[in-house]
Design a protein around this motif. Structure first.
Motif, short mmCIF file in Angstrom:
data_model
loop_
_atom_site.label_atom_id
_atom_site.label_comp_id
_atom_site.label_asym_id
_atom_site.label_seq_id
_atom_site.Cartn_x
_atom_site.Cartn_y
_atom_site.Cartn_z
N GLN A 103 52.04 76.89 -9.73
CA GLN A 103 52.85 75.68 -9.68
C GLN A 103 54.14 75.94 -10.44
OE1 GLN A 103 51.48 72.94 -7.86
NE2 GLN A 103 50.04 74.60 -7.41
N VAL A 104 55.24 76.01 -9.71
CA VAL A 104 56.53 76.34 -10.31
C VAL A 104 57.34 75.07 -10.48
CG1 VAL A 104 58.64 77.70 -10.07
CG2 VAL A 104 56.46 78.61 -9.22
N ASN A 105 57.82 74.84 -11.69
CA ASN A 105 58.65 73.68 -11.99
C ASN A 105 60.03 74.15 -12.41
OD1 ASN A 105 56.47 71.81 -11.64
ND2 ASN A 105 55.72 72.40 -13.66
N ALA A 106 61.04 73.47 -11.95
CA ALA A 106 62.42 73.79 -12.34
C ALA A 106 63.01 72.60 -13.08
CB ALA A 106 63.26 74.10 -11.10
N ASN A 107 63.80 72.92 -14.10
CA ASN A 107 64.46 71.84 -14.84
C ASN A 107 65.82 72.33 -15.33
OD1 ASN A 107 64.06 72.96 -17.72
ND2 ASN A 107 61.95 72.93 -16.91
N ALA A 108 66.65 71.38 -15.53
CA ALA A 108 67.99 71.65 -16.04
C ALA A 108 68.33 70.58 -17.06
CB ALA A 108 69.02 71.66 -14.91
N GLY A 109 69.08 70.96 -18.10
CA GLY A 109 69.41 70.00 -19.13
C GLY A 109 70.75 70.30 -19.77
N ALA A 110 71.28 69.27 -20.41
CA ALA A 110 72.54 69.42 -21.14
C ALA A 110 72.48 68.52 -22.36
CB ALA A 110 73.73 69.05 -20.25
N THR A 111 72.83 69.04 -23.54
CA THR A 111 72.81 68.26 -24.78
C THR A 111 74.11 68.50 -25.55
OG1 THR A 111 71.68 70.02 -26.01
CG2 THR A 111 70.30 68.34 -24.98
N ARG A 112 74.53 67.46 -26.24
CA ARG A 112 75.68 67.59 -27.17
C ARG A 112 75.18 67.12 -28.52
NH1 ARG A 112 81.06 68.29 -27.38
NH2 ARG A 112 82.29 67.07 -28.89
N THR A 113 75.31 67.96 -29.53
CA THR A 113 74.70 67.70 -30.83
C THR A 113 75.78 67.67 -31.91
OG1 THR A 113 72.70 68.86 -30.12
CG2 THR A 113 72.97 68.48 -32.49
N GLN A 114 75.64 66.72 -32.85
CA GLN A 114 76.48 66.67 -34.06
C GLN A 114 75.55 66.67 -35.26
OE1 GLN A 114 79.91 63.94 -34.49
NE2 GLN A 114 78.91 63.20 -36.36
N ALA A 115 75.82 67.52 -36.24
CA ALA A 115 74.98 67.62 -37.44
C ALA A 115 75.86 67.96 -38.65
CB ALA A 115 73.92 68.71 -37.25
N PRO A 116 75.45 67.52 -39.86
CA PRO A 116 76.21 67.87 -41.07
C PRO A 116 76.21 69.39 -41.28
CG PRO A 116 74.66 66.09 -41.52
CD PRO A 116 74.34 66.62 -40.16
N LEU A 117 77.33 69.89 -41.77
CA LEU A 117 77.43 71.33 -42.00
C LEU A 117 76.42 71.79 -43.04
CD1 LEU A 117 78.94 73.94 -41.35
CD2 LEU A 117 80.60 73.37 -43.14
N GLY A 118 76.10 70.90 -43.99
CA GLY A 118 75.15 71.26 -45.02
C GLY A 118 73.75 71.50 -44.49
N SER A 119 73.43 70.97 -43.30
CA SER A 119 72.09 71.21 -42.74
C SER A 119 71.93 72.63 -42.25
CB SER A 119 71.83 70.22 -41.60
OG SER A 119 72.76 70.44 -40.54
N PHE A 120 73.07 73.33 -42.10
CA PHE A 120 73.01 74.73 -41.66
C PHE A 120 73.16 75.70 -42.84
CE2 PHE A 120 74.49 72.38 -37.97
CZ PHE A 120 73.65 72.85 -36.98
N ASP A 121 73.92 75.28 -43.85
CA ASP A 121 74.17 76.18 -44.98
C ASP A 121 74.16 75.34 -46.25
OD1 ASP A 121 75.00 78.00 -46.85
OD2 ASP A 121 76.58 78.86 -45.58
N PRO A 122 73.26 75.61 -47.19
CA PRO A 122 73.18 74.81 -48.43
C PRO A 122 74.47 74.85 -49.26
CG PRO A 122 71.19 76.12 -48.14
CD PRO A 122 72.18 76.58 -47.12
N GLU A 123 75.28 75.86 -49.12
CA GLU A 123 76.52 75.94 -49.89
C GLU A 123 77.46 74.79 -49.55
OE1 GLU A 123 78.31 79.69 -49.39
OE2 GLU A 123 76.65 80.86 -50.26
N PHE A 124 77.28 74.21 -48.37
CA PHE A 124 78.15 73.10 -47.96
C PHE A 124 77.41 71.77 -48.05
CE2 PHE A 124 79.65 76.87 -45.74
CZ PHE A 124 81.00 76.86 -46.02
N ALA A 125 76.44 71.70 -48.97
CA ALA A 125 75.63 70.47 -49.07
C ALA A 125 76.48 69.28 -49.48
CB ALA A 125 74.49 70.69 -50.07
#
Length: 475
Positions: A103-125
């Motif tokens: 059973q083969v399923n196909a899907n497609a998606g698109a997302t746009r994300t906004q997040a604080p810079l500090g969530s990626f690097d603690p130096e910019f908390a």
């Protein structure tokens, strides 16, 4: 490369493994031929056509009966329900059979994300800066596909297919049963109508005789005993007329249900039940032909084959299940370069599930499947016995009803002569009126019995036609 081909060959051998028992037709607990004494003289092999060679439109000679059967096949609610059950079984088979392919399923998606810079690097908390990014993906995936090495999935599919075929045979069996019920009810109604006509004529003649008895009583020519006996004859005929009217009316209601409701439009004229053209001669054939011609036997066989497949699926449950999963697609932060080799994302994997301990569950399931097959073997043999018995009974009836009708016709003529003689004896003062009463009562009873015998013989002819597998549409 050599190892790769060896692996493919090994998988092919394993995939061809089927643990279901080979189908073997159960022993048939019936004779190899019908008793010669059951076949009427001059009605043996070659004296008529086989029932399966004659469509119901050709077999039945009564135009009104053919009109009613056609209406029933088109409008009967139970027949419509049986057709719907076929579609349900067909859908279940397709659902089960689909498990044999990935059973083969196909899907497609698109997302746009906004997040604080500090969530990626603690130096910019402590920073208020944010990051925004897009993600686009297209993917085709196989959630889980079982490699059917032991035939579990294929046997489940085969069981569903056999049950689907069994519902087709069940619908055919119900169709023949409907034709039989319509014909039997119709002939019972025709017998009732002829019985009503006879009872009405009898009531009229007896009322006239009562008037004569009244005049003779008033004139002092006869006693009150003769008058009361004449009155009793009238009430007896009226009682029989009421009974026939009641039963015939109820049969008409039953026929209305069988044909799916009131019939609109002109109805063709009916043939008298004593008409020899109601239907033609049939050749009984051999009992072995019933196995291919009777839909109820075919239904029982399909159910038995489904049980064999269930055993194969239950046996396969003792072996490991191997399943594959996989996906392939593209992931990118830019839609413009989504479909480039560098953005490919894929994963493949396998799962082996091996039964270790189930407290005897699988063994019990296998035992249940085997017991179910044993039950269906008995059902199959019983169905064959029933079919053989129905044909044998109808063959005996075909001959014996013919003999009984001839004897009853002679009895009616003898009773009619006796009634005429009794009336002459009474008019000439040789006997009392009680002889006339008894003679007329016996004549009326004999005539009614003759009508019922003719209808019963026709119903038996229908039963023989259906028992031999007749009832198909005309070619």
């Amino acid at each position: 490369m050599r190892k790769f081909f060896l692996l493919i060959a090994a998988c092919s051998v394993l995939a061809a493994c089927n643990l279901a028992p080979a189908y073997r037709q159960p022993d048939l607990p019936v004779a190899g031929h019908f008793d010669e004494s059951e076949v009427p003289e001059g009605a043996g092999a070659g004296s008529g056509r086989l029932a399966t060679e004659i469509g119901w439109q050709v077999f039945f000679g009564d135009p009104q009966l053919k009109f009613l059967i056609a209406a029933a096949l088109e409008r009967n609610r139970d027949l419509a329900a049986s057709v719907a059950r076929i579609e349900q079984a067909r859908a279940l088979y397709r659902i089960q059979n689909a498990a044999r392919l990935p059973q083969v399923n196909a899907n497609a998606g698109a997302t746009r994300t906004q997040a604080p810079l500090g969530s990626f690097d603690p130096e910019f908390a402590d920073s208020d800066a944010t990051v925004r990014f897009n993600q686009y993906n297209v993917q085709a995936a196989v959630a889980s596909f079982e490699l059917d090495f032991w035939g579990r999935v294929s046997n489940q599919s085969e069981a569903a297919r056999r049950r689907y075929l069994a519902t087709i045979e069940a619908q055919r069996a119900f169709r023949l049963s409907l034709i039989s019920n319509v014909a039997a009810t119709y002939y019972a109604i025709r017998a009732g109508e002829e019985g009503i006509e006879l009872a009405e004529r009898t009531v009229t003649s007896r009322l006239y005789a009562l008037e004569i008895a009244t005049l003779r009583l008033d004139a002092g020519v006869t006693s009150s005993v003769d008058y009361e006996q004449a009155a009793i004859l009238v009430t007896q005929a009226q009682t029989q007329l009421a009974e026939l009217s009641r039963s015939t009316g109820q049969l008409r209601n039953q026929l209305t249900i069988l044909v799916g409701g009131p019939v609109d439009g002109p109805v063709p004229a009916a043939r008298p039940i004593e008409d020899p053209g109601q239907f033609g001669a049939l050749d009984a054939g051999l009992p072995s032909a019933l196995l291919a011609n009777r839909p109820d036997i075919q239904q029982a066989e399909q159910q038995l084959r489904a049980a064999d497949a269930d055993i194969g699926a239950a046996r396969a449950d003792f072996f490991p299940r191997i399943s594959l999963t996989g996906s392939f697609g593209y992931v990118s932060s830019e839609l413009s370069d989504l479909f480039v080799p560098a953005k490919q994302a894929w994963s493949f994997g396998g799962l082996v599930s091996l039964p270790v301990f189930d407290a005897g569950q699988r063994q019990a399931q296998l035992g249940q499947a085997r017991a179910r097959r044993d039950e269906l073997v008995a059902d199959y043999q019983r169905t064959v016995q029933t079919a053989f018995s129905e044909v044998s009974d109808a063959l005996i009836g075909r001959q014996r009803y013919k003999e009984q009708i001839l004897a009853q016709e002679e009895a009616v003529e003898a009773q009619r002569r006796l009634a005429e003689a009794a009336e002459l004896r009474y008019e000439n003062g040789i006997s009392i009126y009680l002889e006339v009463v008894d003679a007329r009562r016996n004549l009326f009873s004999a005539e009614q019995q003759l009508i019922q015998l003719r209808a019963t013989a026709l119903q038996n002819g229908v039963s023989l036609y259906i028992a031999l597998g007749g009832g198909l549409d005309a070619p």
